[in-house]
Design an enzyme around this catalytic site. Structure first.
Site: not given
Lengths: 365, 450
Positions: B200, B338, B375
């Site tokens: 990520c 995030h 995501h």
């Protein structure tokens, strides 16, 4: 570039765990390869340079941690521990930087088989088909909930980082050769820029994982002479020269896109300038014999300088993301223990590009 | 002051192909979370995602979308050449199985748009390529012809059957670097190709790397960004097995920083940028979209399964970005978090933001777009930086879809679902990856110094 001190190394290869004496073995040039052992049942008859028996886990916690690791991650973790202990950093990682060349994912293949097995059902004609609904119902349950941590490529870096507690700047580069040199380059730059004062840099990979072996066979690499291998190599770099085993003097990457490898090699050697003439040792890390021949163009120039030229792949095969790092470490052994003054390590991996690292015994010319 | 500036951007998002439709959707506060349609996900625990609106990202789709992008852009010989390469190559990619991984097509389209947006041409093909790519797509059904035992296979893979199995050239798993190789080929790039694979955090790290290369003088132009798609059985299944996605199969599955949050929702897409040395860009007559002002990366070094509870490494990443940019906390006008919507991540990030920004955090707007697009894993950092550009282009800060009731454990100023009109000069974007890799990037509004 200001030379960067190398204060430790960790290596895992077909020679085993450890790096001292590795350079001498590479110079001796005996190919350490045998029919595939662990993966022998997947691809019988393939000659490879596998890592042998691994050290036992030191604690129940480590044993549990190993259960989350892919083969590559385990190799990296073992090499990482080794280099941390040698550098005297074990337990004191702090804001240590960590930059690693990593390969393709290699989760436990037996688990993948179990997932597929559980996801198969007969179609109306009785023929077995892979069923996505059945995969969701049953196939997923065939794997450990944490299986994803074996599959994720970055965990080749992260498992080791977690084991050692490193918290500094970091990156995982997918590597078929050049990415590993990039990892070293970023570590060197991080030190130069003061982003960290210590860093680990290297690569870890296994070319004998069944899916990886299938890919490289299909792409024709074995037929062209590549001997699949596995391993991990990690250098400890420091802004503090105390206890330095050697120094990184320079590094470079040369793209071969749009030009022949021979021309790229010429450009690479030109970029390295006086380091080429100064080298008394050249370690080539080609993917196989044909690539070795291509790199010989530079070899002839180096031969005029009297440098000893050795080929790591001729001894250890090619371990993909780990290969350049193993080359650096073989060179380090020669620099630190066998009197080499100035080593040039040139790598050429399956990605087609060239990498170079210059290593010296001393920090200054 | 950093000399690295962004001069072009390309986006393939769950809202569609192209940066304008991405920004328009964010500006309208829309969400792209819906039931997965690109494969049969009915038996998976989580079946919602931010899915790029195409069932099969095949050669036909790629060619159609590329043509649409090129039509929208300036039409010239360079444009025609790029389109011609795709027209020629896409069928063979299809045949070889290279497009079985959706992120390949996404990366190509995003890179095309960025290249066109920056008005690049043959004089720029020496550019480096720094692309963050996600995990290989597992092609599990390919193993079936290799399994022994006939109708009731015993489950052993017999690799000796592979040559006669009639499988496409790309089989068992899609190689990580297919997308980067194809992007480099299409754009005709001759510079080094670097593939970041830091989960990520990878997208942000790739952009940071590009800026570093510019600052060091190693490169004067870098095509950078990320592409990922885990919307396939093993990708979604693996995440479900981890327990990361919300168990609720509702459009508001992901609720960043909300008291009722219960997990993330997966997404897919690509965002690519052209990063250049400012002097080079201005010399070409191009106005930068933003300056990459600061960046920092750290690692938790803690656990595979959870972020470090005190958020200290995350805080340090933000502080490193501020320090590199020679900025004070008060200079930052917005944080793109995030903000995954998981129980663990959000409070840790909130604590890290408070610790890094101190009293400035009291009024500092924070949002996460993951409730709207999902995501995007390796592509998330790059996509979120693309979202940050909206702050400079439209004086509008993205909202946080499905956020209605801030968790007291997240004591930060979260923008709700409605975007916030505000003029800011610096924005910070966080990306905290599985495995504990943290990256923070600061973009600054570009203004002429003339």
């Amino acid at each position: 570039m200001k030379p960067v001190a190398i204060v430790g190394a960790g290596a895992l290869s077909a020679y085993g765990l450890g790096w001292k004496g590795m350079g001498k073995k590479v110079v001796a040039g005996a190919l350490l390869a045998a029919p595939l052992a662990e993966s022998g049942r997947s691809h019988p008859g393939i000659i490879s340079a596998e890592v042998g028996a691994l050290p036992e886990a030191r604690s129940p916690a480590e044993k549990r941690a190993r259960g989350l690791m892919s083969r590559s991650a385990l190799l990296a973790a073992l090499a990482g521990r080794s280099v941390m202990e040698e550098a005297g950093w074990a337990g004191h990682a702090g804001d240590l930087g960590y930059f690693l060349g990593v390969g393709a994912s290699c989760g436990d293949f037996a688990v993948i088989e179990a997932i597929v097995r559980a996801s198969v059902e007969p179609d109306p004609g009785g023929q077995p088909v892979f069923s996505t609904p059945r995969f969701g119902e049953r196939g997923l349950r065939a794997c450990n909930p944490l299986f994803a941590f074996q599959l994720m490529n970055n965990f080749t870096l992260c498992h080791s980082a977690i084991q050692e507690g490193t918290t500094g700047p970091n990156a995982a580069f997918f590597s078929r050769g050049t990415g590993t040199v990039m990892a070293l380059g970023e570590a060197v730059c991080a030190l130069a820029e003061g982003t960290c004062t210590r860093a680990l840099a290297g690569g870890a990979d296994s070319a004998v994982y069944p899916m990886t072996l299938s890919e490289i066979m299909r792409q024709g690499w074995l037929q062209r002479g590549l001997i699949p291998a596995e391993g991990a190599g990690i250098l400890a770099l420091s802004a503090d020269e105390t206890g330095a085993l050697g120094f990184v003097h320079d590094w470079a990457i040369q793209s071969c896109r749009g030009r022949s490898r021979a021309l790229a090699m010429t450009a690479l050697l030109a970029r390295l300038g006086p380091h080429v003439a100064a080298a008394d040792l050249v370690v080539l890390v080609p993917w196989g014999p044909p690539c070795h021949e291509e790199l010989l163009l530079g070899h002839e120039r180096l031969r005029r300088s009297g440098a000893r030229v050795v080929d790591l792949s001729a001894s250890l095969g090619h371990a993909l993301a780990a290969a350049p790092a193993l080359g650096w470490i073989a060179a380090l052994d020669m620099v630190a223990h066998e009197g080499a003054e100035h080593a040039l390590i040139i790598s050429a991996g399956l990605d087609g590009d060239l990498g170079a690292v210059v290593m010296g015994r001393r920090g200054s010319a | 002051m950093s000399q690295a500036v962004i001069t072009g951007v390309g986006v393939v998002s769950p809202f569609g192909v192209g940066a304008p439709c991405f920004w328009d959707a964010l500006a309208q506060g829309r969400s792209a979370i819906r039931p997965i349609s690109s494969f049969d996900a009915r038996t998976l625990p989580s079946r919602m995602a931010g899915e790029v609106p195409v069932v099969d990202a095949d050669a036909a789709w790629l060619r159609e979308q590329a043509a649409a992008l090129m039509t929208a852009a300036k039409s010239d010989a360079g444009t025609a050449a790029l389109l011609g390469r795709i027209e020629q190559a896409a069928p063979s990619w299809q045949e070889l199985g290279m497009l079985r991984d959706r992120k390949v097509a996404f990366a190509i389209l995003a890179a095309l748009e960025a290249w066109q947006d920056a008005r690049l041409g043959p004089a720029d093909t020496h550019a480096w390529l720094c692309l963050a790519l996600g995990l290989e797509r597992a092609l599990l059904d390919d193993f079936l012809p290799l399994m022994t035992g006939g109708p009731a296979p015993d489950g052993r893979i017999d690799w000796s059957r592979e040559p006669d199995a009639g499988l496409p050239a790309t089989r068992f798993r899609a190689p990580v670097d297919v997308a980067s190789t194809q992007v480099a080929d299409i754009l005709g790039l001759t510079g080094p190709v670097v593939v970041h694979t830091s989960a990520c955090a990878a997208g942000a790290l790739a952009v940071m790397h590009a800026a570093s290369l510019i600052e060091r003088g190693t490169a004067d132009i870098v095509v950078c960004g990320a592409s990922d798609s885990m919307l396939n059985p093993m990708g979604m299944g693996g995440m479900c097995r981890l327990g990361a996605p919300s168990p609720r199969n509702e459009p508001d599955a992901c609720r960043p920083f909300d008291r009722r949050r219960d997990g993330l929702v997966m997404g897919e897409g690509a965002a690519v940028f052209v990063v250049e040395h400012e002097d080079r860009a201005l010399g070409r007559g191009v106005t930068p979209l933003a300056r990459i002002a600061g960046w920092g990366s750290t690692q938790d070094g803690y656990k595979a399964t959870a972020p470090r509870p005190d958020g200290a490494p995350a805080r340090k990443a933000m502080q490193a970005a501020l320090a590199r940019g020679r900025l004070l906390p008060g200079h930052v006008g917005y944080i793109n978090a995030h903000g995954t919507g998981t129980l663990l991540n959000d409070p840790v990030e909130a604590r890290a933001i408070r610790d890094a920004f101190g009293h400035a955090a009291d009024h500092l707007p924070v949002s996460s777009i993951k409730g709207a697009v999902g995501h995007l894993m390796a592509a998330s950092g790059a996509m979120e930086l693309a979202a940050c550009l909206m702050a400079f282009d439209r004086d509008l800060l993205p909202g946080t879809a499905h956020h209605h009731d801030r968790d007291p454990e997240c004591p930060i100023h979260v923008i709700g679902p409605t975007p916030l009109a505000a003029r800011v000069d610096a924005v910070l974007s966080n990306s905290f990856g599985f495995g504990g890799q943290n990256a923070s990037v600061i973009l600054q509004r570009w203004e002429s110094r003339a």
